[in-house]
Design an enzyme around this catalytic site. Sequence first.
Site, PDB file in Angstrom:
ATOM      1  N   ARG A 236      -5.501  78.152 -82.460  1.00  0.00           N
ATOM      2  CA  ARG A 236      -4.614  78.624 -83.414  1.00  0.00           C
ATOM      3  C   ARG A 236      -5.115  80.064 -84.040  1.00  0.00           C
ATOM      4  NH1 ARG A 236      -5.628  77.947 -88.854  1.00  0.00           N
ATOM      5  NH2 ARG A 236      -8.004  77.627 -89.126  1.00  0.00           N
TER       6      ARG A 236
ATOM      7  N   TYR B  12     -21.250  75.779 -81.524  1.00  0.00           N
ATOM      8  CA  TYR B  12     -21.134  76.876 -82.528  1.00  0.00           C
ATOM      9  C   TYR B  12     -20.981  76.296 -83.885  1.00  0.00           C
ATOM     10  CZ  TYR B  12     -19.490  80.840 -84.959  1.00  0.00           C
ATOM     11  OH  TYR B  12     -19.651  81.843 -85.972  1.00  0.00           O
TER      12      TYR B  12
END
Length: 366
Positions: A171, A347
């Site tokens: 997104r 991450y």
Amino acid sequence: MKHYDYVLVGSGLYAGVFAWYAKKSGKTCLVVEKRNHIGGNIYCEDVEGIHVHKYGAHIFHTSNKKVWGFVNGLAEFNRYTNSPVANFKGEMYNMPFNMNTFSRMWGISTPDEAKAIIEKQKAEVQGEPRNLEEQAISLVGRELYEKLVKGYTEKQWGRDCTELPAFIIRRIPVRYTYDNNYFNDLYQGIPIGGYNAIIDKLFEGCDIETGVDYLEHREHYDSMGGTVVYTGTIDAFYGYCFGKLEYRSLRFESEVLDEENHQGVAVVNYTDRETPYTRMIEHKHFEFGTQPKTVVTREYPVSWQEGMEPYYPVNDGKNQELYRRYEELARAEEHVLFGGRLGEYKYYDMDKVIESAMKRAEEIFG
């Protein structure tokens, strides 16, 4: 030889939060750090009275009230709000994409006008996007993609967007309001006095050895502690027995400028392909500095090779599969805990690292 309850390998946020809980429970900790300072990637250097984020911009943001309360117990935070801008060949645009961006790009003023333009451009991609370029166009249209996504992404990954998988961009935040605040979180800010203030509090009472590679002296350090908390790269811990995990790395170039205000904002993203760096940080703006000089840092993404600092795990299918094999070995360890970005090949934003370490520490210490 002194004996410790815990030997902490690495001194970033995960190890720091774990150490804080361990000490609160009366445990002893030894910290073994490869670099010549503690603090991992949030370490700050004092240059011209400015706290310079040595390993890239770190802006604290979270919606977790418990985590926010925890860090505010260690240091007071200022009201810094992340509002980066994008520079495309000298044209300046607000990030994330919002009404200020659309107004600047198309000379329009209402959300309906912006939506109509974006929807029309998105229609260019029919069916399932086959690569990152098509994915991005299907989310924001061609014009925003060409000016503000394409060049930056290609520099970041070192490959053309048509060669990158679509899933990398799930997104892209698009807001039909005049709001330049990058994060949607409830809380954000920068610790007053820089991140070192937090690090020093977290490791208070620990014995610390810097400039030492744990893996080169493993037997020695293992014999000094009951449990090892390992926050280095998991594949290196196992001697790369299944192969090496991939990362992206960064190179930083900093300079002191004899001017008070160079770019007017802490973070400028350079979104054209020709500019070799992805962004420029002007550190004083994180703390509303008024020093007579300023420090800027250019950030260059580079392919990671052994010996370099691993910043971003390349979480594609191949690497995830490889990590799962290492994770299986890690689960079987009785006296080693793996944590953090490198230990979990993940991450992590800062608040999520803290959350993860808190959870593990609370399981152990209650």
